[in-house]
Write a protein that holds these residues in place. Sequence first.
Motif, PDB file in Angstrom:
ATOM      1  N   ARG A 275      25.420 -41.292 -27.764  1.00 24.29           N
ATOM      2  CA  ARG A 275      25.612 -41.094 -26.323  1.00 24.29           C
ATOM      3  C   ARG A 275      25.835 -39.627 -25.957  1.00 24.29           C
ATOM      4  NH1 ARG A 275      29.553 -46.255 -24.758  1.00 24.29           N
ATOM      5  NH2 ARG A 275      28.279 -47.855 -25.766  1.00 24.29           N
ATOM      6  N   ARG A 276      25.939 -38.769 -26.966  1.00 26.38           N
ATOM      7  CA  ARG A 276      26.095 -37.330 -26.731  1.00 26.38           C
ATOM      8  C   ARG A 276      25.029 -36.627 -27.569  1.00 26.38           C
ATOM      9  NH1 ARG A 276      31.859 -36.558 -24.803  1.00 26.38           N
ATOM     10  NH2 ARG A 276      31.348 -34.347 -24.871  1.00 26.38           N
ATOM     11  N   PRO A 277      23.751 -36.744 -27.188  1.00 23.18           N
ATOM     12  CA  PRO A 277      22.661 -36.342 -28.073  1.00 23.18           C
ATOM     13  C   PRO A 277      22.570 -34.853 -28.361  1.00 23.18           C
ATOM     14  CG  PRO A 277      21.820 -36.891 -25.890  1.00 23.18           C
ATOM     15  CD  PRO A 277      23.253 -37.305 -25.905  1.00 23.18           C
ATOM     16  N   TRP A 278      23.253 -33.999 -27.582  1.00 22.39           N
ATOM     17  CA  TRP A 278      23.157 -32.559 -27.790  1.00 22.39           C
ATOM     18  C   TRP A 278      24.472 -31.950 -28.261  1.00 22.39           C
ATOM     19  CZ3 TRP A 278      18.455 -30.842 -28.142  1.00 22.39           C
ATOM     20  CH2 TRP A 278      17.441 -31.498 -27.457  1.00 22.39           C
ATOM     21  N   ASP A 279      25.383 -32.787 -28.708  1.00 23.40           N
ATOM     22  CA  ASP A 279      26.690 -32.294 -29.136  1.00 23.40           C
ATOM     23  C   ASP A 279      26.881 -32.458 -30.637  1.00 23.40           C
ATOM     24  OD1 ASP A 279      27.225 -31.734 -26.527  1.00 23.40           O
ATOM     25  OD2 ASP A 279      28.624 -33.400 -26.209  1.00 23.40           O
ATOM     26  N   ILE A 280      27.538 -31.469 -31.255  1.00 23.27           N
ATOM     27  CA  ILE A 280      27.953 -31.580 -32.643  1.00 23.27           C
ATOM     28  C   ILE A 280      29.423 -31.196 -32.752  1.00 23.27           C
ATOM     29  CG2 ILE A 280      25.697 -31.173 -33.708  1.00 23.27           C
ATOM     30  CD1 ILE A 280      26.592 -28.270 -34.173  1.00 23.27           C
TER      31      ILE A 280
END
Length: 473
Positions: A275-280
């Motif tokens: 659900r947070r595809p651009w977060d690491i």
Amino acid sequence: MDDFVTSQLHVRVQRVSLAEQLGRGFCSGFTFLAPRCETRNPFHFTSAGFVSVSMSSRRFALTRLHATALPPCEAQDATDAPAPTAIAFNALRNPSESTRLLAVGDDCSRVHLYTVGTGHTPAAQLDDALVEEDVAQGIHMQLVATTSFGENEGMRGNHDDDDDDDDAPAVTSVAFHPTRTNELYAACGTHVVVMDVENDLRVLRVHVVAEDEINAVAIHPKGTFFAVADDTGRASVCECGTADEGGASVPAKPRKVIRSAHDGICSAIAFAGSRRPWDIVTAGYDCTARLHDFSTGKVKAEADMRTTSPSSSTGAPEEGREMCNPPFVHAVAVLDPPGNSVVVCRGDGRIALWSYGAGGGGAMEWLGGACEMPGAKRQAGHASAATSVAVCHIHDNVLAVTGGNDRRLILWDVSNDAPWRSRDGSHGDVVAAPLHVVKHAAGKVNMLAADGAYVAVADTSDGVSLYCVLQKE
């Protein structure tokens, strides 16, 4: 004698044929009936190794099912047995399957592939009879393939010219690709090696990724990117290739390189969930955990472990604990879904649950409150550095298993509706005692992996152990 010895548990020990062949024992089940049990095998566990601390209506426990030794390494001295340094389960294609794959990396630059067979599905409701008769006797681990990177000169890291540095680097992390189920990624030195698990671990391609040793590799839930954390403090996100290069070394295609993700060693990395595809999420020896947007490199949230610590059970801060064991962050695990919280393992033994929220804000909850069992003198947590964490999803429950240098495995309830979780949005000194504490006698824990109710342990011995999370009604 360990301060956690208690007479509240009775551990029933028995053997199965596979354990006899390996010369190892296991504990197959337990009841709350008698003070302790006797054992003649040094690998068996007694009640001194098992402590149950239940702070909620949920009753879960860990039991050790099986152990197997890694094959000897020809490149090492005969007296120096290889130790597992990385471990990962594959995701089951069909939840009803009872056989899964387990990848194990070792300090001899090798990767081993095992099949792990069980007598039931991970989501099965377990009781004592099923554990003793079906689970334990149905467990088996079979080595199906081994590959070595030791002969590949390009796999050696950036070393000085002393004798000890001529050794090939350890495999520090392994991960199965979530959509291409035949691909296994392994971090070794400054490279990421992609292997084919359906073809005896044949090397498909070798990605040149980092300038210094890679500590962790993670793969995006959609399988589009992989990310690595290295000793320079960088976090690199690269595209997952698809080509079969016949084992050739090819440069990785970077999506984003965050050069100053941490000041010093970047020890852990994880994608923040579907659900947070651009977060690491990254963590390091600068005592911080950070949430990054890897499309821009921007830090969205940060938790500084030097300024965030809970009070003790008496309400006063614990002085001096960080002086001997700084709160380096050794491992993280994202709770996905929803991907807004991460379990953090610290060098001082503390376990934190960092919730950064949908908007990137931060809040901290603490696991490891003072043990309320009679006679307990220590915190019901890790006595030294917590080094690894794995997350188990069992029915509607989310559990975390942590391991550390104190040779303990600790089971925690991290479900959103866990009774200890804050209800009013305030966080800070909220603490939760563990559901179960296990003394892992084999060695200090290097890494954990979980698949449903099963937990695999890589430790400082020459073997791999398999545990099961049991639910008691």
